[in-house]
Design an enzyme around this catalytic site. Structure first.
Site, PDB file in Angstrom:
ATOM      1  N   LEU A  70       0.828  -1.305  -0.022  1.00  0.00           N
ATOM      2  CA  LEU A  70      -0.018  -0.256   0.093  1.00  0.00           C
ATOM      3  C   LEU A  70       1.032   1.152  -0.140  1.00  0.00           C
ATOM      4  O   LEU A  70       1.803   1.183   0.360  1.00  0.00           O
ATOM      5  CB  LEU A  70      -0.848   0.030   1.027  1.00  0.00           C
ATOM      6  CG  LEU A  70      -2.031  -1.013   1.564  1.00  0.00           C
ATOM      7  CD1 LEU A  70      -2.577  -0.657   2.881  1.00  0.00           C
ATOM      8  CD2 LEU A  70      -2.891  -0.822   0.174  1.00  0.00           C
ATOM      9  N   ASP A  71       0.502   2.437  -0.714  1.00  0.00           N
ATOM     10  CA  ASP A  71       1.087   3.363  -0.743  1.00  0.00           C
ATOM     11  C   ASP A  71       1.244   4.038   1.081  1.00  0.00           C
ATOM     12  O   ASP A  71       0.425   3.782   1.652  1.00  0.00           O
ATOM     13  CB  ASP A  71       0.545   4.788  -1.635  1.00  0.00           C
ATOM     14  CG  ASP A  71       0.422   4.158  -2.935  1.00  0.00           C
ATOM     15  OD1 ASP A  71       1.328   3.389  -3.402  1.00  0.00           O
ATOM     16  OD2 ASP A  71      -0.442   4.698  -3.894  1.00  0.00           O
ATOM     17  N   ARG A  72       2.515   4.648   1.088  1.00  0.00           N
ATOM     18  CA  ARG A  72       2.768   5.185   2.400  1.00  0.00           C
ATOM     19  C   ARG A  72       1.480   5.949   3.172  1.00  0.00           C
ATOM     20  O   ARG A  72       1.087   5.429   4.319  1.00  0.00           O
ATOM     21  CB  ARG A  72       3.984   6.277   2.423  1.00  0.00           C
ATOM     22  CG  ARG A  72       4.335   6.420   3.958  1.00  0.00           C
ATOM     23  CD  ARG A  72       5.397   7.876   4.016  1.00  0.00           C
ATOM     24  NE  ARG A  72       4.330   8.980   3.762  1.00  0.00           N
ATOM     25  CZ  ARG A  72       5.070  10.198   3.903  1.00  0.00           C
ATOM     26  NH1 ARG A  72       6.260  10.365   4.517  1.00  0.00           N
ATOM     27  NH2 ARG A  72       4.352  11.152   3.682  1.00  0.00           N
ATOM     28  N   THR A  74      -1.817   5.629   2.413  1.00  0.00           N
ATOM     29  CA  THR A  74      -3.027   4.954   2.261  1.00  0.00           C
ATOM     30  C   THR A  74      -3.148   4.096   3.413  1.00  0.00           C
ATOM     31  O   THR A  74      -2.223   3.465   4.056  1.00  0.00           O
ATOM     32  CB  THR A  74      -2.789   3.941   0.921  1.00  0.00           C
ATOM     33  OG1 THR A  74      -2.646   4.788  -0.180  1.00  0.00           O
ATOM     34  CG2 THR A  74      -4.323   3.185   0.815  1.00  0.00           C
ATOM     35  N   ARG A 177      -5.602   6.363  -7.484  1.00  0.00           N
ATOM     36  CA  ARG A 177      -5.240   7.646  -7.556  1.00  0.00           C
ATOM     37  C   ARG A 177      -5.198   8.227  -8.729  1.00  0.00           C
ATOM     38  O   ARG A 177      -5.756   9.529  -9.066  1.00  0.00           O
ATOM     39  CB  ARG A 177      -3.962   7.929  -6.859  1.00  0.00           C
ATOM     40  CG  ARG A 177      -4.002   7.579  -5.514  1.00  0.00           C
ATOM     41  CD  ARG A 177      -2.552   7.168  -4.654  1.00  0.00           C
ATOM     42  NE  ARG A 177      -1.990   8.754  -4.487  1.00  0.00           N
ATOM     43  CZ  ARG A 177      -0.596   8.829  -4.019  1.00  0.00           C
ATOM     44  NH1 ARG A 177      -0.254   7.646  -3.630  1.00  0.00           N
ATOM     45  NH2 ARG A 177       0.069   9.844  -4.030  1.00  0.00           N
TER      46      ARG A 177
END
Ligand code: SAH
Length: 578
Positions: A70-72, A74, A177
């Protein structure tokens, strides 16, 4: 130990599911999937392994198999395998897209007719972001182009804000996104794709469903708390109203704490850093720094605080409750050029406003180097924490170099230059007291200033402009000059305003530079953009009649995040001159 309680390896309540084969957690926003801190790996997997070792009393790191990321910023559910035997089945389900991944996002700008739709795009990665590629058929789908499919359903709307449920049928980098931004509705708080102001990236991995690798039964792991997203859709960005809302304030502080985990748990290597950086942490008008076991909270005098006395107390109570020994308060004047007595009790109380007092001199560490700080001695503490990256750079460049630290303050740059093997350092500052503190910092770092070293490291109490002119006239030369002036300075001889005079200062510095010499030039004025700063620096080199070989932007620290979509306050460049 205070630091492991503020920054625990992991919080047990964030474990969502666990059996012999699988381990699933709620990832709070701010936790990176890959290590971002040089001081210490601070990624999710490192932290989970530490947590499992502590919890289960393991002597060795346990196994955790990674299947997704997961993105930082998120939040949401993420699943790992605990044994290698579970990998094949999970990998195959991911590969065949049989895993059901649901997300929730808060967005602004979704067309009012949109209710349910399928977004199909072709994406291409460009450096650290992703672009939608048009006319893919003509291109034949080559060149790292990937198809992305996201199903979207609007759950609720308020004004132009909406909360949307997403099903990700593919799993491309930044997929949701980019695809949402492409339809004009970027995820709120998204710094890369143009999100509306929000305290965080408003994207949450809400559930994951798959077949259990051993039993073959369907498993659904849900992470249902979407209250932050709902609150944003209902009320929009709170701005300064965040200080009137306990839940929102706690969430913003918790996020700031998560983002600094690597610094917080650096095993004593770095014990001073920024914990909260104003709008960059969704807390306008507030900057908070960690100094060992204490906090220093700086409030920027403005209507955010003036008309709301309860806000300050709420902030201070919550900061203290994080687990630090005490909290000091500094009230920063609105404009840096207004001179005030910085030791006034009402703007910089000598005693902590919460908790216990710190010793008069607190020895903090930065990447292993000790520095002296004073928390109860006026507005400044003796060290500027936003220069950590630049100090690291100077140290790496210093070997054998003659270094001039102009506007040296307490000589932190000179100390790291000395430790990096500089053949000579000169610290120049108009303030005698600052230079005395500088000697104290040399002593703390174990650099002897007596005997043979007395002529290697010198301290000059003089106007920086006069000193530079004098050195030039003498024909003295330096390999490295650090230029870190205040935004405004006036002495009997001269008035300096960074916004208009920086170029001239660079010209003076360039004139004392040996061939191939370098300048680290910094500007902390919020009114000067990076472009303008670069232009002034360039003009300065030309004014001095020398050729600019390179002007490189220097990165700022992880602990000084800029406001959404804006530049950092501190801009610095490394200039090389022929
Ligand atoms: N580079 C320092 C911070 C500099 S703060 C660090 O990294 O720690 C700015 C300093 O400039 C102050 O110490 C102030 O005393 C000094 N100063 C301001 N005007 C000056 C002038 N005209 N000549 C020399 N020093 C000056």
């Amino acid at each position: 130990m205070i630091r492991s309680c503020v920054w625990p390896s992991w919080r047990p309540e964030h474990v969502l599911f666990e059996d012999e084969d699988l381990f699933a957690v709620h990832k709070p926003p701010g936790v990176p999937s890959q290590a971002a801190q040089p001081d210490r790996p601070d990624d999710l997997v490192t932290r989970l392994k530490l947590f499992l070792m502590e919890r289960d009393g393991l002597a060795r790191e346990p196994y955790l198999g990674i299947h997704q990321r997961l993105d930082r910023d998120t939040s949401g559910v993420i699943v790992f395998t605990k044994r290698k035997s579970a990998n094949a089945s999970l990998a195959e389900q991911f590969e065949r897209r049989e895993i059901d991944k649901r997300y929730v996002a808060a967005v602004r700008g979704l067309p009012s007719h949109a209710r349910e739709t399928v977004l199909v795009d072709h994406l291409r990665r460009v450096e650290d972001h992703v672009e939608v590629v048009r006319g893919v058929r003509a291109l034949g789908g080559r060149g790292g182009i990937q198809r992305a499919v996201t199903r979207l359903r609007v759950r609720a709307r308020t004004d132009d804000r909406a909360i949307v449920d997403l099903v990700l049928e593919t799993g491309r980098m930044h997929q949701a996104r980019v695809q949402l931004a492409h339809v004009g509705a970027p995820v709120a708080g998204d710094p890369i794709y143009g999100g509306a102001p929000a305290p965080r990236l408003m994207l949450h991995a809400a559930s994951i469903a798959f077949l259990h690798p051993r039993t073959g039964k369907r498993v659904v792991i849900a992470d249902r708390d979407t209250s932050a997203l709902e609150a944003w859709v209902a009320r929009g960005d709170l701005g300064a109203r965040i200080y009137d809302d306990d839940a929102a304030l706690d969430a913003a502080m918790a996020l700031a704490v998560e983002r600094r985990w690597g610094l917080g748990r650096s095993d004593g290597k770095t014990t001073a850093f920024r914990l909260i950086n104003e709008d960059g942490d969704a807390l306008p008008g507030l900057a908070v720094d960690v100094y060992g076991e204490h906090l220093v909270a700086q409030i920027y005098a403005s209507e955010i605080w003036n008309d709301h006395p309860a806000r300050r107390d709420r902030v201070l109570d919550r900061l203290h409750a994080l687990g630090f020994r005490g909290v000091y308060l500094k009230i920063r004047p609105k404009q840096a050029n207004v001179l005030v007595d910085t030791r006034r009790e009402d703007i910089a109380p000598a005693s902590p406003v919460r908790g216990e007092a710190a010793p008069e001199i607190v020895t903090i560490h930065e990447e292993g180097t000790p520095f002296c700080a004073r928390l109860s001695d006026g507005l400044s503490t003796g060290i500027f924490l936003d220069q950590r990256q630049n100090r690291r750079l100077l140290r790496s460049l210093a070997k054998g170099a003659r270094v001039a630290n102009v506007f040296s303050y307490t000589c932190a740059f000179s100390v790291v230059a000395a430790l990096g093997g500089a053949s000579r350092t000169v610290s120049v500052d108009a303030a005698v007291v600052a230079l005395l503190r500088g000697r104290e910092n040399f002593a703390a770092a174990g650099v002897d200033l007596d005997g043979g070293n007395a002529s290697l490291h010198t301290f000059i109490a003089e106007d920086a402009f006069s000193w530079l002119s004098r050195v030039h006239a003498k024909g003295d030369a330096f390999d490295l000059v650090v230029l870190d002036p205040p935004s405004y300075s006036s002495t009997k001889k001269r008035r300096f305003v960074a916004e208009s005079d920086y170029g001239e200062l660079v010209a003076l510095a360039v004139r004392v530079l040996a061939p191939g010499g370098k300048i680290i030039a910094c500007c902390n004025h919020r009114g000067v953009s990076r472009t303008k700063f670069r232009r002034m620096v360039h003009a300065g080199v030309r004014m001095a009649g020398r050729e600019l070989l390179q002007q490189k932007d220097l990165p700022d620290g992880q602990d000084f995040p800029p406001p959404l979509g804006k530049e950092p306050f501190m801009k610095s460049v490394l200039v090389t001159v022929r």
